[in-house]
Design an enzyme around this catalytic site. Structure first.
Site, PDB file in Angstrom:
ATOM      1  N   GLY A  17       0.862  -1.374   0.006  1.00 43.16           N
ATOM      2  CA  GLY A  17      -0.025   0.078  -0.078  1.00 43.16           C
ATOM      3  C   GLY A  17       0.912   1.476  -0.062  1.00 43.16           C
ATOM      4  N   SER A  18       2.012   1.388  -0.481  1.00 44.16           N
ATOM      5  CA  SER A  18       2.869   2.527  -0.385  1.00 44.16           C
ATOM      6  C   SER A  18       2.168   3.353  -1.362  1.00 44.16           C
ATOM      7  CB  SER A  18       4.424   2.228  -0.737  1.00 44.16           C
ATOM      8  OG  SER A  18       4.535   1.911  -1.911  1.00 44.16           O
ATOM      9  N   ASN A  19       1.716   3.027  -2.569  1.00 41.41           N
ATOM     10  CA  ASN A  19       1.124   3.932  -3.409  1.00 41.41           C
ATOM     11  C   ASN A  19      -0.158   4.688  -2.972  1.00 41.41           C
ATOM     12  OD1 ASN A  19       2.397   4.457  -6.200  1.00 41.41           O
ATOM     13  ND2 ASN A  19       2.813   2.031  -6.073  1.00 41.41           N
ATOM     14  N   ARG A  69     -14.401 -14.713 -10.981  1.00 40.53           N
ATOM     15  CA  ARG A  69     -14.116 -13.314 -11.277  1.00 40.53           C
ATOM     16  C   ARG A  69     -15.341 -12.576 -11.502  1.00 40.53           C
ATOM     17  NH1 ARG A  69      -9.496 -11.599 -12.348  1.00 40.53           N
ATOM     18  NH2 ARG A  69      -8.754 -13.779 -13.288  1.00 40.53           N
ATOM     19  N   LEU A  97      -9.438  -6.949 -14.277  1.00 42.30           N
ATOM     20  CA  LEU A  97     -10.853  -6.558 -14.048  1.00 42.30           C
ATOM     21  C   LEU A  97     -11.612  -7.217 -15.261  1.00 42.30           C
ATOM     22  CD1 LEU A  97     -10.302  -2.567 -13.486  1.00 42.30           C
ATOM     23  CD2 LEU A  97     -10.428  -4.379 -11.781  1.00 42.30           C
ATOM     24  N   HIS A 113       1.608   0.885 -12.691  1.00 42.43           N
ATOM     25  CA  HIS A 113       2.826  -0.256 -13.411  1.00 42.43           C
ATOM     26  C   HIS A 113       4.084   0.313 -13.357  1.00 42.43           C
ATOM     27  CE1 HIS A 113       3.565  -4.010 -15.104  1.00 42.43           C
ATOM     28  NE2 HIS A 113       4.394  -3.194 -15.875  1.00 42.43           N
ATOM     29  N   ASP A 145      -7.979  -1.051 -18.502  1.00 42.13           N
ATOM     30  CA  ASP A 145      -9.099  -1.852 -19.593  1.00 42.13           C
ATOM     31  C   ASP A 145      -9.295  -3.529 -19.170  1.00 42.13           C
ATOM     32  OD1 ASP A 145      -6.935  -2.970 -20.817  1.00 42.13           O
ATOM     33  OD2 ASP A 145      -7.189  -1.398 -22.546  1.00 42.13           O
ATOM     34  N   ASP A 149      -2.257  -4.642 -17.676  1.00 46.20           N
ATOM     35  CA  ASP A 149      -1.559  -3.309 -17.899  1.00 46.20           C
ATOM     36  C   ASP A 149      -1.606  -2.815 -19.349  1.00 46.20           C
ATOM     37  OD1 ASP A 149      -0.824  -3.823 -15.044  1.00 46.20           O
ATOM     38  OD2 ASP A 149       0.894  -5.439 -15.751  1.00 46.20           O
TER      39      ASP A 149
HETATM   40  C1  GRF Z   1       3.723  -1.271  -7.197  1.00 46.31           C
HETATM   41  O1  GRF Z   1       5.076  -1.274  -7.885  1.00 46.31           O
HETATM   42  C2  GRF Z   1       2.859  -0.750  -8.373  1.00 46.31           C
HETATM   43  O2  GRF Z   1       3.417  -0.233  -9.365  1.00 46.31           O
HETATM   44  C3  GRF Z   1       2.282  -2.264  -8.805  1.00 46.31           C
HETATM   45  O3  GRF Z   1       2.492  -3.071  -7.590  1.00 46.31           O
HETATM   46  C4  GRF Z   1       3.280  -2.369  -6.830  1.00 46.31           C
HETATM   47  C5  GRF Z   1       2.298  -2.082  -5.475  1.00 46.31           C
HETATM   48  O4  GRF Z   1       3.239  -1.334  -4.466  1.00 46.31           O
HETATM   49  N1  GRF Z   1       1.113  -2.462  -9.467  1.00 46.31           N
HETATM   50  P1  GRF Z   1       2.632  -0.662  -3.191  1.00 46.31           P
HETATM   51  O5  GRF Z   1       1.397  -1.826  -2.516  1.00 46.31           O
HETATM   52  O6  GRF Z   1       1.759   0.469  -3.522  1.00 46.31           O
HETATM   53  O7  GRF Z   1       3.613  -0.387  -2.274  1.00 46.31           O
END
Ligand code: GRF
Length: 208
Positions: A17-19, A69, A97, A113, A145, A149
């Site tokens: 979850g860092s993003n 799914r 998805l 990505h 989509d 990716d």
């Molecule tokens: C990131 O590298 C993102 O690009 C990819 O999965 C990873 C998730 O990292 N889709 P985080 O959970 O956000 O730390």
């Protein structure tokens, strides 16, 4: 200029979850004008979901194990609907998805990505880049989509591959850039949605 009323974000994640935290921080700092309406994870003990709980955000676990799914995506849509997000941000959400969710939120689902798409889609993008021997890699925010990716690109950042890079060192430098571009891409898309809304209002059409 009049701001679009709905700038709510739903975050979907499966892991660290860092993003998500970078988006949360950008909102806190006032760099991104938006609101996180819910954080949903398909993995029960996802670190990112625990952080969302600590932040006091609406945090929901919808386990996906053993569920087909389409059926899972129908559950997801039902949950999402009740929070009325303007945008859905996949932040390390490790699922493809189905049309169930794509048709409900056309051009409103973002993904990040860790490579310069269309190069190196799928898992272990940083490892793929190193194995191929590219000198420049990076990260991409795009509209999701039905592919893996794929989808229109919103923002990219290049990251130089160093001679002595390992998967870990390259991933760490790319991740720093991911944290820089995701909230900027969200801001761009929300602003664009607002512009479209404004022009429709001028023409006398009202967006649903
Ligand atoms: C990131 O590298 C993102 O690009 C990819 O999965 C990873 C998730 O990292 N889709 P985080 O959970 O956000 O730390």
């Amino acid at each position: 200029m009049k701001k679009m009323e709905n700038r709510k974000l739903a975050i979907l994640l499966s892991g660290r979850g860092s993003n998500f935290i970078a988006i949360y921080d950008a909102i806190k700092r006032g760099d991104l004008e938006a609101e996180i309406c819910c954080v949903i994870s398909n993995i029960e003990n996802a670190q990112g979901l625990n952080r969302a709980r600590e932040f006091g955000l609406t945090s929901i676990c919808l386990p996906s194990r053993g569920i087909e799914r389409e059926e899972y995506d129908r559950m997801l849509v039902k949950t999402l609907r009740s929070y009325n997000p303007a945008l859905i941000c996949m932040a390390g959400f490790m699922r493809i998805l189905s049309p169930e969710i794509l048709k409900e939120y056309p051009s409103r689902i973002l993904n990040i990505h860790p490579a310069l798409l269309p190069s190196f889609p799928g898992l272990h993008a940083q490892r793929q880049a190193l194995q191929y021997g590219v000198k420049i890699s990076g990260c991409t925010v795009h509209l999701a989509d039905a592919g893996v990716d794929t989808g229109p690109i919103v923002l990219q950042r290049a990251v130089e591959v160093m001679e002595n890079d390992t998967e870990e060192t390259l991933s760490a430098r790319i991740l720093e850039q991911e944290h820089q571009i995701y909230w900027r891409a969200i801001a761009q898309v929300l602003d664009k949605m607002q512009d479209e809304q404004d022009s429709k209002n001028i023409l006398g059409f009202v967006r649903e």
